[in-house]
Design a protein around this motif. Structure first.
Motif, PDB file in Angstrom:
ATOM      1  N   HIS A 175       0.630  -1.189   0.089  1.00 15.53           N
ATOM      2  CA  HIS A 175      -0.224   0.034  -0.006  1.00 15.53           C
ATOM      3  C   HIS A 175       0.894   1.266   0.133  1.00 15.53           C
ATOM      4  O   HIS A 175       0.588   2.451  -0.256  1.00 15.53           O
ATOM      5  N   LEU A 176       2.181   1.190   0.418  1.00 11.25           N
ATOM      6  CA  LEU A 176       2.958   2.265   0.358  1.00 11.25           C
ATOM      7  C   LEU A 176       3.538   2.575  -1.133  1.00 11.25           C
ATOM      8  O   LEU A 176       3.639   3.795  -1.503  1.00 11.25           O
ATOM      9  N   VAL A 179       1.031   4.352  -3.395  1.00 14.25           N
ATOM     10  CA  VAL A 179       0.854   5.746  -3.211  1.00 14.25           C
ATOM     11  C   VAL A 179       1.946   6.157  -4.350  1.00 14.25           C
ATOM     12  O   VAL A 179       1.709   7.371  -4.852  1.00 14.25           O
ATOM     13  N   ALA A 182       0.004   5.766  -7.570  1.00 18.42           N
ATOM     14  CA  ALA A 182      -1.229   6.783  -7.811  1.00 18.42           C
ATOM     15  C   ALA A 182      -0.828   8.156  -8.069  1.00 18.42           C
ATOM     16  O   ALA A 182      -1.244   8.705  -8.586  1.00 18.42           O
ATOM     17  N   PHE A 183       0.572   8.453  -7.529  1.00 19.99           N
ATOM     18  CA  PHE A 183       0.968   9.934  -7.758  1.00 19.99           C
ATOM     19  C   PHE A 183       1.868  10.162  -9.113  1.00 19.99           C
ATOM     20  O   PHE A 183       2.802  10.898  -9.366  1.00 19.99           O
ATOM     21  N   LYS A 193      12.313   6.986  -3.155  1.00 26.25           N
ATOM     22  CA  LYS A 193      11.419   7.788  -2.065  1.00 26.25           C
ATOM     23  C   LYS A 193      10.559   6.745  -1.204  1.00 26.25           C
ATOM     24  O   LYS A 193       9.902   7.304  -0.282  1.00 26.25           O
TER      25      LYS A 193
ATOM     26  N   PHE B 104      -5.903  10.439  -5.416  1.00 21.12           N
ATOM     27  CA  PHE B 104      -6.292   9.368  -4.852  1.00 21.12           C
ATOM     28  C   PHE B 104      -6.312   9.367  -3.223  1.00 21.12           C
ATOM     29  O   PHE B 104      -5.186   9.672  -2.670  1.00 21.12           O
ATOM     30  N   LEU B 111      -0.165   7.242   4.725  1.00 22.78           N
ATOM     31  CA  LEU B 111       0.902   8.032   4.760  1.00 22.78           C
ATOM     32  C   LEU B 111       2.281   7.453   4.698  1.00 22.78           C
ATOM     33  O   LEU B 111       2.385   6.324   5.287  1.00 22.78           O
ATOM     34  N   PHE B 123       4.409  15.514  -1.250  1.00 22.77           N
ATOM     35  CA  PHE B 123       4.959  14.241  -1.798  1.00 22.77           C
ATOM     36  C   PHE B 123       4.387  14.363  -3.146  1.00 22.77           C
ATOM     37  O   PHE B 123       5.394  14.034  -4.127  1.00 22.77           O
ATOM     38  N   GLY B 124       3.461  14.422  -3.646  1.00 23.04           N
ATOM     39  CA  GLY B 124       2.801  14.462  -5.164  1.00 23.04           C
ATOM     40  C   GLY B 124       3.617  15.583  -5.977  1.00 23.04           C
ATOM     41  O   GLY B 124       4.078  15.438  -7.032  1.00 23.04           O
ATOM     42  N   ARG B 171      -2.907  15.597   0.759  1.00 28.22           N
ATOM     43  CA  ARG B 171      -2.007  15.289  -0.176  1.00 28.22           C
ATOM     44  C   ARG B 171      -2.340  14.899  -1.380  1.00 28.22           C
ATOM     45  O   ARG B 171      -1.850  15.379  -2.500  1.00 28.22           O
ATOM     46  N   ALA B 172      -3.820  14.220  -1.555  1.00 27.89           N
ATOM     47  CA  ALA B 172      -4.404  14.211  -2.736  1.00 27.89           C
ATOM     48  C   ALA B 172      -4.651  15.636  -3.449  1.00 27.89           C
ATOM     49  O   ALA B 172      -4.486  15.659  -4.811  1.00 27.89           O
TER      50      ALA B 172
END
Ligand SMILES: Nc1ncnc2c1ncn2[C@@H]1O[C@H](COP(=O)(O)OP(=O)(O)OP(=O)(O)O)[C@@H](O)[C@H]1O
Ligand SMILES: [Mg+2]
Lengths: 280, 283
Positions: A175-176, A179, A182-183, A193, B104, B111, B123-124, B171-172
């Motif tokens: 799940h990390l 992330v 997803a980005f 990272k 998302f 996190l 982050f994004g 964050r999203a």
């Protein structure tokens, strides 16, 4: 406005005092009490050792005051400090090298399946082998000097670091990684990272396990070469049946182990502060 | 199957020609799984021919019984998972992977534990190579928006579940996505925190003009937040009905709304669609 009673109770429950204060009140006293208990325990054991030790033939055991006196002599002659520094040098250098190489190889092995498949049998076999057994061979290769000891410390400490790092990389919580995906991060960025920082706790576990093995490797190597260092001192006084003097390097090794483990833990706090911020 | 009667005109919640922001077009997904004896492989039809639109600035909820494929669908829309057939369209163009246009919000916040709250929000932007000063500025702004500017330097484990969810939302939103995908973002929270965050989400959405696709299995939440609700059936997951919610626009608080007969009517209707036995009394 109909909801006012409900809102009030909600706020009341939410507005309880910050729990840090409460915790401090609870924690402070017992901590101090535990330390007192610990000191009493240490003192009792030393006292018992002193009293009982004197009942036994001094060839078999020494007692604290006798060891203390021997230590003072050895410090005055410069023998202890010299041996301590020599051992420290071997241990530190071998261990730092093992950590760097272990982490680097662990990252590569953990990341690339093919590298893993082609090396895992060897890594596991070497990790399972009690590598101190190859000490005589290592001495044939490198002679009786510093290099042989360095190599043994290195070879013993490197595997726990390597194996733990690799498994840290492999076992990053999906799940990390999600992330990062997803980005819209690319694979390299995800590795740097997300996977790398997520594996840090595993690396630290490897390093802490490595400390113990590095010390064992160092002592065994010094037994064999018997030229300098704390291990050589143990052999020397053991052969001379000077039991009290023999205990001095043993206790020095204990001290070294404690200090090293403490440093490793400090280091862990420094590189992974997020895991420690709740306790002091 | 899809009941979209002239309700629309009567209720008037949807202006007639809003742009379609997100199009889900006949999406199907099959997983290959081990069969019950554990020896052979079988196929699990999770989604079949799912189609619906999400219009610009609209909140659409996906609702359906556990295991009907809501998370799978949302992950496909985000590009976290491939679909076998069909297409996902953003602004009329098919997309085939994650992109800056979609943010998302994960069910468990997810996190990064080694980053402070602010750094998580950044982050994004960091991934996009935004200048550190600019992204710090933007992160602070979002932390203020979710009411957590005081917590910027804290690590996730020092935050409550509700705070973590808000950071996940910030964050999203930091990458300024035109579509926000949220997978049961409030399901792990207590009722009070959930209501606070639901209200906050509506406020933020009104401010930022974001289009939201929201997964939940809380009926009240779906009715409270959405302009429309897509009800999915299970095995294989398919669209059972798309329901217009007539409260869109200015909404009273959920407890007040719950008392209204319209709310109860919709609730009852969805409940029967999903076909659950044990309806909790919410009157
Ligand atoms: N990676 C996967 N491999 C195989 N089967 C999967 C996978 N992911 C999900 N499934 C299966 O697909 C079905 C739908 O899962 P999904 O997580 O989308 O359900 P959901 O509607 O989100 O349920 P819930 O409300 O419980 O979260 C389930 O039967 C699940 O077992
Ligand atoms: Mg789900």
């Amino acid at each position: 406005m109909k909801q006012s009673t409900m809102t009030q109770t909600t706020e009341a429950t939410l507005a309880t005092a910050p729990d840090t204060e409460v915790e401090e009140l609870v924690l402070n006293k017992p901590t101090r009490r535990y330390w007192a208990v610990r000191m009493i325990s240490i003192f009792t054991v030393l006292l018992a050792w002193e009293v009982l030790g004197r009942q036994v033939d001094p060839l078999f055991i020494a007692w604290p005051t006798q060891i203390g006196a021997a230590a003072i002599d050895m410090i005055h002659s410069g023998e202890l400090v010299g041996a301590f520094l020599e051992s420290m040098k071997t241990l530190t250098l071998g261990f730092v090298l093992a950590s760097i190489v272990g982490i680097a190889l662990g990252l590569v092995i953990g990341r690339y399946r093919y590298v893993d498949a082609s090396t895992d049998w060897l890594v596991n076999a070497l990790y399972a082998t009690p590598l101190v057994a190859i000490t005589p061979l290592v001495i044939l290769w490198f002679g009786l000097g510093f290099q042989a000891k360095l190599f043994i410390v290195f070879i013993l400490a490197v595997f726990p670091v390597l194996i733990n790092t690799a498994s840290g990389v492999r076992n990053v919580a999906p799940h990390l990684v999600d992330v990062g995906v997803a980005f819209a991060a690319n694979e390299r960025t995800i590795f740097l990272k997300i996977i790398l920082p997520a594996a840090v706790p595993f690396m630290m576990t490897g390093i802490r396990l490595g400390v113990g093995r590095a010390i064992i490797g160092m002592v065994v190597a010094e037994f064999f070469t018997a030229i300098n260092g704390l291990g050589a001192l143990i052999i020397k006084y053991g052969n001379q049946f000077e039991t009290a003097a023999m205990f001095v390097p043993i206790l020095s090794l204990m001290l070294m182990g404690v200090v090293y483990t403490a440093i490793a833990m400090r280091f862990e706090r420094w590189v992974a502060p997020w895991r420690f911020t709740d306790s002091d | 199957m899809t009941i979209m009667t002239n309700d629309e005109e009567i209720v008037g919640t949807r202006p007639a020609h809003r742009r379609v922001k997100l199009g889900v077009r006949k999406v199907s997904k099959t997983f290959r799984i081990r069969s019950e004896d554990g020896k052979t492989q079988t196929h699990l039809n999770v989604l079949r021919d799912i189609s619906f639109d999400v219009e610009e600035n609209e909140i659409v909820s996906l609702i359906g019984e556990s295991g009907c494929g809501k998370t799978t669908l949302l992950r496909i829309v985000q590009g976290l998972m491939r679909h076998d057939a069909g297409a996902i369209e953003v602004d009329g163009h098919a997309v085939s992977g994650p992109g800056r246009d979609r943010g998302f919000v994960f069910q468990q916040a997810s996190l990064l534990p080694w980053r402070t709250a602010q750094s998580n929000v950044e982050f994004g932007l960091e991934i996009q190579g935004v200048d550190p000063k600019i992204r710090a500025e933007r992160a602070k702004q979002l932390l203020r928006l979710v009411g957590l500017d005081q917590a910027a330097t804290r690590y996730p484990h020092e935050l409550s579940g509700g705070m973590q969810q808000r950071i996940g939302l910030a964050r999203a939103m930091a990458i300024d996505p035109s579509i926000l995908l949220m997978d049961e973002p409030f399901s792990a929270l207590d009722a009070q925190t959930r209501e606070v965050l639901q209200r906050e989400l509506l406020r933020i959405q009104a401010d930022a003009k974001t289009t939201i696709l929201f997964v939940t299995h809380d009926l009240d939440e779906a009715i409270y937040l959405s302009n429309r609700i897509v009800v999915l059936g299970a095995r294989p997951g398919r669209v059972k009905e798309i329901i217009d919610v007539p409260f869109a626009g200015e909404r009273p608080d959920l407890p007040v709304l719950r008392g209204s007969p319209e709310f109860q009517e919709i609730r009852q209707h969805i409940w029967q669609l999903i076909g659950n036995q044990s309806m909790p009394a919410h009157t």
